[in-house]
Structures are given as structure tokens and as C-alpha cells.
Motif scaffolding. Structure first.
Motif, PDB file in Angstrom:
ATOM      1  N   VAL A 113      35.454  25.052  40.746  1.00  0.00           N
ATOM      2  CA  VAL A 113      35.885  24.307  41.917  1.00  0.00           C
ATOM      3  C   VAL A 113      36.216  25.249  43.067  1.00  0.00           C
ATOM      4  O   VAL A 113      35.854  25.004  44.234  1.00  0.00           O
ATOM      5  N   SER A 114      36.889  26.347  42.741  1.00  0.00           N
ATOM      6  CA  SER A 114      37.234  27.321  43.781  1.00  0.00           C
ATOM      7  C   SER A 114      35.991  27.932  44.395  1.00  0.00           C
ATOM      8  O   SER A 114      35.896  28.075  45.619  1.00  0.00           O
ATOM      9  N   ALA A 115      35.014  28.304  43.551  1.00  0.00           N
ATOM     10  CA  ALA A 115      33.772  28.885  44.080  1.00  0.00           C
ATOM     11  C   ALA A 115      33.023  27.882  44.942  1.00  0.00           C
ATOM     12  O   ALA A 115      32.460  28.236  45.996  1.00  0.00           O
ATOM     13  N   ALA A 116      33.016  26.622  44.518  1.00  0.00           N
ATOM     14  CA  ALA A 116      32.321  25.602  45.309  1.00  0.00           C
ATOM     15  C   ALA A 116      32.976  25.421  46.673  1.00  0.00           C
ATOM     16  O   ALA A 116      32.280  25.280  47.699  1.00  0.00           O
ATOM     17  N   LEU A 117      34.296  25.446  46.707  1.00  0.00           N
ATOM     18  CA  LEU A 117      34.995  25.265  47.977  1.00  0.00           C
ATOM     19  C   LEU A 117      34.841  26.470  48.892  1.00  0.00           C
ATOM     20  O   LEU A 117      34.509  26.343  50.078  1.00  0.00           O
ATOM     21  N   VAL A 118      35.070  27.653  48.344  1.00  0.00           N
ATOM     22  CA  VAL A 118      35.090  28.867  49.175  1.00  0.00           C
ATOM     23  C   VAL A 118      33.680  29.248  49.615  1.00  0.00           C
ATOM     24  O   VAL A 118      33.408  29.461  50.807  1.00  0.00           O
ATOM     25  N   LEU A 119      32.774  29.361  48.640  1.00  0.00           N
ATOM     26  CA  LEU A 119      31.419  29.797  48.976  1.00  0.00           C
ATOM     27  C   LEU A 119      30.624  28.682  49.657  1.00  0.00           C
ATOM     28  O   LEU A 119      29.782  28.951  50.514  1.00  0.00           O
ATOM     29  N   GLY A 120      30.908  27.437  49.251  1.00  0.00           N
ATOM     30  CA  GLY A 120      30.195  26.338  49.884  1.00  0.00           C
ATOM     31  C   GLY A 120      30.550  26.175  51.343  1.00  0.00           C
ATOM     32  O   GLY A 120      29.696  25.902  52.190  1.00  0.00           O
ATOM     33  N   LEU A 121      31.817  26.343  51.665  1.00  0.00           N
ATOM     34  CA  LEU A 121      32.254  26.232  53.055  1.00  0.00           C
ATOM     35  C   LEU A 121      32.127  27.544  53.818  1.00  0.00           C
ATOM     36  O   LEU A 121      32.322  27.569  55.043  1.00  0.00           O
ATOM     37  N   GLY A 122      31.861  28.643  53.083  1.00  0.00           N
ATOM     38  CA  GLY A 122      31.709  29.955  53.726  1.00  0.00           C
ATOM     39  C   GLY A 122      32.976  30.477  54.358  1.00  0.00           C
ATOM     40  O   GLY A 122      32.933  31.087  55.430  1.00  0.00           O
ATOM     41  N   ILE A 123      34.096  30.277  53.700  1.00  0.00           N
ATOM     42  CA  ILE A 123      35.380  30.687  54.285  1.00  0.00           C
ATOM     43  C   ILE A 123      35.938  31.965  53.665  1.00  0.00           C
ATOM     44  O   ILE A 123      37.043  32.384  53.992  1.00  0.00           O
ATOM     45  N   GLY A 124      35.198  32.587  52.751  1.00  0.00           N
ATOM     46  CA  GLY A 124      35.709  33.798  52.131  1.00  0.00           C
ATOM     47  C   GLY A 124      34.733  34.351  51.117  1.00  0.00           C
ATOM     48  O   GLY A 124      33.595  33.886  50.981  1.00  0.00           O
ATOM     49  N   ASN A 125      35.193  35.382  50.391  1.00  0.00           N
ATOM     50  CA  ASN A 125      34.375  36.021  49.372  1.00  0.00           C
ATOM     51  C   ASN A 125      34.983  35.787  47.996  1.00  0.00           C
ATOM     52  O   ASN A 125      35.823  34.910  47.811  1.00  0.00           O
TER      53      ASN A 125
ATOM     54  N   VAL B  28      37.140  37.423  46.344  1.00  0.00           N
ATOM     55  CA  VAL B  28      38.589  37.627  46.239  1.00  0.00           C
ATOM     56  C   VAL B  28      39.323  36.303  46.467  1.00  0.00           C
ATOM     57  O   VAL B  28      40.226  35.926  45.700  1.00  0.00           O
ATOM     58  N   LEU B  29      38.915  35.577  47.508  1.00  0.00           N
ATOM     59  CA  LEU B  29      39.518  34.278  47.770  1.00  0.00           C
ATOM     60  C   LEU B  29      39.182  33.291  46.658  1.00  0.00           C
ATOM     61  O   LEU B  29      39.996  32.411  46.326  1.00  0.00           O
ATOM     62  N   VAL B  30      37.984  33.424  46.063  1.00  0.00           N
ATOM     63  CA  VAL B  30      37.617  32.565  44.939  1.00  0.00           C
ATOM     64  C   VAL B  30      38.582  32.760  43.778  1.00  0.00           C
ATOM     65  O   VAL B  30      39.060  31.793  43.162  1.00  0.00           O
ATOM     66  N   VAL B  31      38.893  34.022  43.470  1.00  0.00           N
ATOM     67  CA  VAL B  31      39.807  34.314  42.361  1.00  0.00           C
ATOM     68  C   VAL B  31      41.216  33.815  42.663  1.00  0.00           C
ATOM     69  O   VAL B  31      41.880  33.206  41.808  1.00  0.00           O
ATOM     70  N   VAL B  32      41.696  34.049  43.883  1.00  0.00           N
ATOM     71  CA  VAL B  32      43.054  33.629  44.236  1.00  0.00           C
ATOM     72  C   VAL B  32      43.188  32.108  44.203  1.00  0.00           C
ATOM     73  O   VAL B  32      44.125  31.562  43.606  1.00  0.00           O
ATOM     74  N   LEU B  33      42.236  31.431  44.822  1.00  0.00           N
ATOM     75  CA  LEU B  33      42.287  29.964  44.816  1.00  0.00           C
ATOM     76  C   LEU B  33      42.079  29.409  43.420  1.00  0.00           C
ATOM     77  O   LEU B  33      42.718  28.419  43.025  1.00  0.00           O
ATOM     78  N   GLY B  34      41.184  30.037  42.650  1.00  0.00           N
ATOM     79  CA  GLY B  34      40.967  29.598  41.277  1.00  0.00           C
ATOM     80  C   GLY B  34      42.210  29.765  40.426  1.00  0.00           C
ATOM     81  O   GLY B  34      42.504  28.918  39.562  1.00  0.00           O
ATOM     82  N   TRP B  35      42.946  30.844  40.662  1.00  0.00           N
ATOM     83  CA  TRP B  35      44.190  31.055  39.911  1.00  0.00           C
ATOM     84  C   TRP B  35      45.208  29.962  40.246  1.00  0.00           C
ATOM     85  O   TRP B  35      45.865  29.422  39.339  1.00  0.00           O
ATOM     86  N   ALA B  36      45.325  29.601  41.499  1.00  0.00           N
ATOM     87  CA  ALA B  36      46.257  28.534  41.889  1.00  0.00           C
ATOM     88  C   ALA B  36      45.826  27.191  41.308  1.00  0.00           C
ATOM     89  O   ALA B  36      46.656  26.422  40.783  1.00  0.00           O
ATOM     90  N   LEU B  37      44.521  26.897  41.356  1.00  0.00           N
ATOM     91  CA  LEU B  37      44.035  25.643  40.778  1.00  0.00           C
ATOM     92  C   LEU B  37      44.214  25.625  39.266  1.00  0.00           C
ATOM     93  O   LEU B  37      44.482  24.570  38.677  1.00  0.00           O
TER      94      LEU B  37
END
Length: 361
Positions: free
Chosen positions: A38-50, A52-61
Motif C-alpha cells: 500500500v505504501s509503495a502504491a501511494l508513494v510511487l504511484g503519486l510520485g511523491i518520494g522514493n 525511503v518514504l515507502v519504508v517510513v510510510l509502510g512502517w506506520a501503516l
């Protein structure tokens, strides 16, 4: 059978008697994988980060999902416990990652010059286009300077801590503690300037026909100034942790106070004292400014710490890192790896010697 009936009948409650639902490892991993997806889909799909943000957001989710799933399976209390445990593990991993990164970078870049030429030669007569040259002179300087500094600072620091814990009372002891605390935070360059103005410019001319002289011993004096407050504070804390009944038992047997301190208190606190001493030695071995100010640095080998310029591994790393030669960075990384290895070997040896004490087993 109810809990009261079990108590009245004499049945003992054991883990085998208790059955509670547990979140399986597969479910836990499933929550983690789903959170990352879910984190990768949000971050990479929207192009808002790399990533690192995928891991951080994934950890929170993952924490949110784990709290929800574990709450449905194990209950609220177990879910909160599992979530906090995950937070603690995550904090531990975050604390270890920088250390692991530093070690990996140091080893990967420092093995390039691990050869006999590096450990057997100096930088004397080595030009910018010469790929040879080593740190033998710097290794000798570090061992001599830190060794002399330890011989000065360790006895003074341990004796000062013993005074503060066992004898120190009144205003004088408070003044000593205050200045020790102040010295703990002084920059290393201030210690170097103090030794430069006192020893190099005032004292050394008495032994050199009126001319100031740099020396490795002056660097040792500056390093001992930096080591002293660390040793005093760490030793003081370790001595305070020694149980009072040990002292009282010795006094009850008629043992004098000085012998109680020497035979009971200090051996009991020895592992902690050794740790504090090694922290101070590690700090001293990595200092550059005091050595540069009062030892001057040298490209040639100098075995005499009382006469002439002398280098150290920390100063060698600083000089090579700023050198324009393309071969200098490899020397700097290998020298840094050598310095860390020397400190590690000294720490392990000191710990092994401290463990031989029968009172600490």
C-alpha cells in the motif's frame, strides 16, 4: 470449571491450562507485506518520494494494521503490547543502522591498503604521484601518545573519583565536582591551546636552549586533560554503585578504610571503571586538534615522544583526507580502520583482564 473451583480443588494454573488466541507469524508477515504494498502504491504511484518514504510510510501503516488485526484476534491489551513491542524493536533497528553503515563503509573502503607497505613505511619522501607510503610513523605516535596520556590520566582520575566518593565532604569536594563537570565539556582545541601556551612555549624552552619545541609528550599532556574528566565521572558513578553492605562488612571485621577501598570497593567496580577508561582512551586516540597544535605532525618516523615533531593516526587521517593526491583517500580510510581496530583490541584486552577478577564473577 471456574477459576474459583480450580483454586478450591487444588488444581494449579499452568500455561498448558490457559488457552488464548495468538496472532500467527503468517498473519504478522501478511500485515507487513500489505503495508509495504500500500505504501509503495501511494508513494510511487503519486510520485511523491522514493523508497525511503515507502519504508517510513509502510512502517506506520504496519503499526496501524498490526494494532487492528491483533486487536481482533488477541484483544486490546495484547494488541497494544504487540504494537509497543514493535516500536521498541524498530527503535533498536534505527539505532543499529547508522553504526552498521559506518562499520560497513569503513571496512569496505579501508581494506584497499591493508598491506605490508602501509604498516611498515612512513610518508617520508612520498610525493603526490607515489602510490606507496604508509602510516607506521602515525601508528607509533598514537600508541606512544595515548599510552603516556593513559599513564597520567588513569591514576589521577581513579584516585580523584575515590576521594569524591569515599572521603570528599564539604565545599572542596563540591568545587572539585564542579570543575570536573566543566572540564567534561571543553573542546579539544582548548586543551591543545592550554598545553601549547604552558608546556610548549614556557616549559619546553628550559630543556631546549631557550627554544620552544613540539613533542609527542606535549600531545600526551593535552590528551590527558581530555581523558581526566571522563575517567573521574565514570569511575565515581561505578564506585557509588558498589553496595554499602560490602563496605560495612569489611569495617565490621576491623579492616581499615584504605584497605577496604583497595581490596573490596575498587575490584567490585572494576568492570565499569575499565569501560570508562576505554571510553576516554577511544576519545583521546581520535583527537586531531591537540596533536596538530603541540606535536606538529611529521612525515618521518620518530620513536622519541620527548623530542621532535610526531604524528598520530587521527592527524594522519586528517592530512590524507585533505591531500590532493589520488592515492591519499585510500590511505586515509585504511588509517581510520587501523585506528578503530587498535581501540577495539585494547577494549577487548581490558575487558578480559577485568573479568579475571574473582569479585566480579
Amino acid at each position: 470449571m471456574s477459576l474459583l473451583d480450580r483454586e478450591l480443588s487444588g488444581v494449579v494454573m499452568t500455561p498448558d491450562n490457559i488457552r488464548t488466541k495468538k496472532l500467527s507469524l503468517v498473519a504478522n508477515l501478511g500485515v507487513a507485506v500489505a503495508a509495504l504494498l500500500v505504501s509503495a502504491a501511494l508513494v510511487l504511484g503519486l510520485g511523491i518520494g522514493n523508497w525511503v518514504l515507502v519504508v517510513v510510510l509502510g512502517w506506520a501503516l504496519y503499526l496501524v494494521g498490526l494494532l487492528y488485526v491483533a486487536g481482533r484476534v488477541e484483544g486490546r491489551r495484547a494488541a497494544r503490547n504487540r504494537a509497543w513491542k514493535s516500536l521498541i524493536y524498530s527503535a533498536c533497528i534505527l539505532a543499529i543502522l547508522p553504526l552498521a553503515s559506518v562499520v560497513w563503509t569503513l571496512v569496505s573502503k579501508g581494506v584497499g591498503r591493508l598491506d605490508g607497505d602501509f604498516f611498515g613505511t612512513s610518508m617520508n619522501n612520498i610525493g603526490a604521484r607515489d602510490q606507496n607510503g604508509g602510516a607506521y610513523h602515525a601508528i607509533i605516535g598514537t600508541l606512544e601518545q595515548v599510552g603516556i596520556a593513559a599513564l597520567i590520566a588513569v591514576p589521577l582520575g581513579v584516585l580523584g573519583a575515590i576521594y569524591l566518593v569515599e572521603y570528599g565532604r564539604g565545599k572542596f569536594a563540591g568545587t572539585v565536582r564542579f570543575f570536573v563537570d566543566v572540564m567534561t565539556g571543553i573542546p579539544s582545541i582548548v586543551a591543545g591551546l592550554f598545553i601549547l601556551s604552558f608546556w610548549v612555549l614556557i616549559v619546553s624552552p628550559w630543556f631546549n636552549d631557550g627554544q620552544p619545541r613540539f613533542s609527542g609528550f606535549a600531545a600526551s599532556l593535552a590528551l590527558s586533560v581530555l581523558m581526566l574528566p571522563t575517567i573521574v565521572r565514570s569511575t565515581e558513578e561505578m564506585l557509588r554503585l558498589v553496595p554499602g553492605p560490602l563496605r560495612e562488612g569489611a569495617y565490621a571485621l576491623g579492616v581499615p578504610q584504605w584497605k577496604t577501598i583497595l581490596k573490596i570497593v575498587v575490584p567490585t567496580a572494576l568492570p565499569g571503571i575499565v569501560t570508562g577508561v576505554m571510553l576516554a582512551i577511544a576519545r583521546a586516540a581520535g583527537e586531531t586538534a591537540p596533536v596538530l597544535l603541540v606535536a606538529g605532525g611529521a612525515a618521518a618516523i620518530n620513536f622519541d615522544p620527548f623530542n621532535g615533531n610526531q604524528s598520530s593516526l587521527a592527524l594522519y587521517v586528517y592530512q590524507q583526507a585533505g591531500d590532493a593526491s589520488k592515492y591519499a583517500p585510500a590511505r586515509a580510510w585504511t588509517a581510520a580502520l587501523t585506528l578503530v581496530t587498535i581501540v577495539l583490541i585494547l577494549t577487548i584486552a581490558a575487558k578480559m583482564l577485568a573479568r579475571r577478577n574473582s569479585l566480579t564473577r
